[in-house]
Design an enzyme around this catalytic site. Structure first.
Site, PDB file in Angstrom:
ATOM      1  N   LYS A 179      13.688   1.619 -36.668  1.00  0.00           N
ATOM      2  CA  LYS A 179      13.211   0.684 -35.437  1.00  0.00           C
ATOM      3  C   LYS A 179      12.862  -1.121 -36.645  1.00  0.00           C
ATOM      4  O   LYS A 179      11.998  -0.245 -37.861  1.00  0.00           O
ATOM      5  CB  LYS A 179      11.023   1.347 -35.104  1.00  0.00           C
ATOM      6  CG  LYS A 179      10.802   0.493 -34.562  1.00  0.00           C
ATOM      7  CD  LYS A 179       9.080   0.887 -35.020  1.00  0.00           C
ATOM      8  CE  LYS A 179       8.564  -0.667 -35.545  1.00  0.00           C
ATOM      9  NZ  LYS A 179       8.253  -1.922 -36.051  1.00  0.00           N
ATOM     10  N   GLU A 254       9.296   3.227 -49.778  1.00  0.00           N
ATOM     11  CA  GLU A 254       9.916   1.979 -50.512  1.00  0.00           C
ATOM     12  C   GLU A 254       8.613   1.481 -50.696  1.00  0.00           C
ATOM     13  O   GLU A 254       9.000   0.564 -49.500  1.00  0.00           O
ATOM     14  CB  GLU A 254      11.253   1.376 -50.508  1.00  0.00           C
ATOM     15  CG  GLU A 254      11.599   0.956 -51.776  1.00  0.00           C
ATOM     16  CD  GLU A 254      11.982  -0.674 -51.607  1.00  0.00           C
ATOM     17  OE1 GLU A 254      10.105  -1.414 -51.580  1.00  0.00           O
ATOM     18  OE2 GLU A 254      12.767  -1.709 -50.706  1.00  0.00           O
ATOM     19  N   CYS A 288       9.858  -7.225 -52.266  1.00  0.00           N
ATOM     20  CA  CYS A 288       8.884  -6.852 -53.200  1.00  0.00           C
ATOM     21  C   CYS A 288       8.781  -6.182 -54.267  1.00  0.00           C
ATOM     22  O   CYS A 288       8.611  -6.603 -55.020  1.00  0.00           O
ATOM     23  CB  CYS A 288       9.327  -5.424 -52.741  1.00  0.00           C
ATOM     24  SG  CYS A 288       9.123  -4.500 -50.518  1.00  0.00           S
ATOM     25  N   GLU A 388      -0.657  -7.492 -54.701  1.00  0.00           N
ATOM     26  CA  GLU A 388       0.784  -8.819 -54.796  1.00  0.00           C
ATOM     27  C   GLU A 388       0.591  -9.952 -53.140  1.00  0.00           C
ATOM     28  O   GLU A 388       0.248  -9.675 -52.305  1.00  0.00           O
ATOM     29  CB  GLU A 388       1.510  -7.817 -53.799  1.00  0.00           C
ATOM     30  CG  GLU A 388       2.969  -7.714 -53.744  1.00  0.00           C
ATOM     31  CD  GLU A 388       3.901  -6.325 -52.563  1.00  0.00           C
ATOM     32  OE1 GLU A 388       2.879  -5.739 -51.987  1.00  0.00           O
ATOM     33  OE2 GLU A 388       4.806  -6.283 -52.678  1.00  0.00           O
TER      34      GLU A 388
HETATM   35  C1  SIN Z   1      12.686  -5.573 -51.367  1.00  0.00           C
HETATM   36  O1  SIN Z   1      11.911  -6.245 -51.150  1.00  0.00           O
HETATM   37  O2  SIN Z   1      12.219  -4.585 -50.991  1.00  0.00           O
HETATM   38  C2  SIN Z   1      14.317  -5.711 -51.766  1.00  0.00           C
HETATM   39  C3  SIN Z   1      14.613  -5.804 -52.280  1.00  0.00           C
HETATM   40  C4  SIN Z   1      16.072  -5.948 -52.560  1.00  0.00           C
HETATM   41  O3  SIN Z   1      16.738  -5.355 -52.392  1.00  0.00           O
HETATM   42  O4  SIN Z   1      16.823  -6.797 -53.743  1.00  0.00           O
END
Ligand code: SIN
Length: 488
Positions: A179, A254, A288, A388
């Site tokens: 998804k 993650e 992230c 964040e």
């Molecule tokens: C993410 O933002 O989690 C991915 C970044 C990446 O794989 O470099």
């Protein structure tokens, strides 16, 4: 281009068929830079999600018994097709996600590299024969695919977050239902189309565009699903983890990051500036692992700030498909409000904007562009320090010694990525070991690689994606004890 990206399908893939929602409902996909309507995709319900689980479940016995090199060959085909179509896929990604075209192209190549890595790892996956103390016993530890995997991916990397999970799942012999995020389903459907062209058997890959709650509730309630891999916010990860308890679903999560970026006096300034810009402003800060809190030692502070300010001023903000653009729009209005709120809070608490610090109105485009920003005087009571931001803001704090920098960096509930720059080999080792993060970039602002173990600690989740590490996420160990007779 990207004004009219080539959309090869707007239907979902279930059991090798292109289908729409039984309810006939759809949701629109729009370009965040312009608000232009790109497509309508099916809003798949509970029944269709169960159909996809059935398809993946039925396809599993044959796929798991397909020899690993044959499975890997099909995964490699998929990588080749992505590379063949990289320009088309990149334009599509920029249209639905907004990131600059060069970054989209980079992401498509990065995404293909996960399929290539999985195709290398699959046939090398081995178990163990463990020496037993009993002479009549043989201990075998077999690695077997977990079964049907549900994959839920975010909008910030619409292709790579799919391939990073799907590649190893398929290479291990699992089947999948995917998804994609509501905002960016078109890249996922384009990959689904390539999966068919690559020769993946019906049911091995299923892609559903759906409401997140309907999809996850259906998946969590169905005991035929054996694994859930999710990339997204910590809050949603916690909800999924609670929901996964009843069926004891295996999880890889993650989740959010809040990366510190430390620059010591003895750093190579050119490398630190280059790393800081790449790490902070990739995807307009909507990553992230991007740097969120900068800590700069007093001896190098003035030089670093001056150079960073000039680099930030040179970034070009605009529609991702336009030449030379390096900062695209934020994904939606809420994202812009969050950045504005964090900057306003920092200013209230004594922070000072050196560059940017406001929305930028661009002729003919949506009101969703935020200027790349440099802010000094960050303190631990600011939202920027704790949460964040997910935007193009670089808040900076000055520090004096190594222990102080490490303590500030570790003062976070998150633990995904951290960065630091030093030319002192002992300090490099000490600080790398002391940072409480799953990924550490030591003189490296871009550590992502398909071969590396990607994942976090603390509230950034658990599980590792990439390389051989990912293969363990999609396999169970079966212990077979063989009793033998000394003689017949
Ligand atoms: C993410 O933002 O989690 C991915 C970044 C990446 O794989 O470099």
């Amino acid at each position: 281009m990207a004004t009219n990206p080539e959309i090869t399908t707007t239907k979902c893939l279930v059991n090798g068929n292109w289908v729409t929602a039984a309810s006939g409902r759809t949701f629109p996909v729009t370009d965040p830079a312009t608000d232009e309507h790109l497509a309508d995709v099916p809003d798949m319900g509970e029944g269709e999600t169960r159909d996809a689980i059935t398809a993946a479940h039925d396809a599993f016995p044959e796929w798991r018994s397909t020899p690993a090199p044959a499975r890997a060959g099909l995964v490699a085909n998929l990588a080749n097709l992505m590379r063949r179509d990289e320009d088309r896929l990149a334009a599509l990604m920029t249209a639905e996600q907004g990131k600059p075209l060069a970054e989209s192209l980079g992401e498509i190549r990065y995404a293909a590299s996960f399929f290539e890595e999985a195709a290398r790892q699959g046939p090398s996956l081995t178990g163990d024969i463990v020496p037993a103390s009993n002479p009549d016993q043989r201990i075998l530890a077999l690695r077997q695919p977990v079964g049907v995997c549900a994959i839920i991916t975010p909008w910030n990397f619409p292709a790579a977050m799919i391939t990073r999970k799907l590649g190893p799942a398929l290479a291990c012999g699992c089947t999948a239902i995917i998804k994609p995020a509501h905002a960016t389903p078109l890249s996922a459907l384009a990959i689904a189309r390539l999966a068919i062209e690559a020769g993946l058997p019906p049911g091995t890959v299923n892609v559903l565009t759906a409401d997140a709650e309907t999809f996850s509730n259906t998946v969590l309630a169905d005991e035929r699903v054996r694994k859930l891999s999710f990339t997204g916010s910590t809050k949603v990860g916690q909800i999924l983890m609670r929901g996964a308890a009843d069926n004891l679903l295996r999880l890889s999560l993650e989740l959010g990051g809040h990366a510190p970026f430390i620059v010591f006096d003895d750093a190579d300034l050119d490398a630190a500036i280059e790393g800081a810009v790449a790490c902070k402003f990739r995807n307009a800060g909507q990553t992230c692992i991007c740097a969120n809190r900068f800590f700069v030692q007093s001896g190098i502070y003035e030089a670093f700030m001056d150079r960073l300010a000039r680099k930030i001023e040179a970034l070009k903000i605009g529609r991702g498909s336009d030449d030379g653009v390096t900062i695209g729009p934020l994904i939606n209005d809420d994202a812009v409000h969050k950045v504005e709120d964090h900057v306003a809070d920092a200013l209230d608490k004594g922070g000072k904007v050196l560059v940017g610090g406001e929305r930028v109105k661009l002729e003919g485009l949506a009101d969703r562009f935020y200027a790349p920003t440099l802010l000094e005087g960050m303190t631990p009571d600011m939202k920027l320090f704790r949460e964040e931001t997910f935007g193009p803001v670089a808040p900076v704090m000055k520090f004096d010694d190594e222990d102080e920098a490490v303590a500030l960096a570790n003062d976070s509930e998150f633990g995904l990525a951290a960065y630091f720059y030093t030319n002192n080999a002992s300090r490099l080792t000490r600080v790398a070991e002391a940072l409480d993060y799953g990924i550490v970039g030591a003189n490296d602002g871009g550590p992502s690689a398909a071969q590396a173990p990607f994942g976090g600690v603390k509230h950034s989740g658990f599980g590792r994606e990439g390389g051989s590490y990912a293969m363990h996420e999609y396999t169970d160990i079966k212990y077979v004890s063989v009793k033998i007779k000394p003689t017949d």
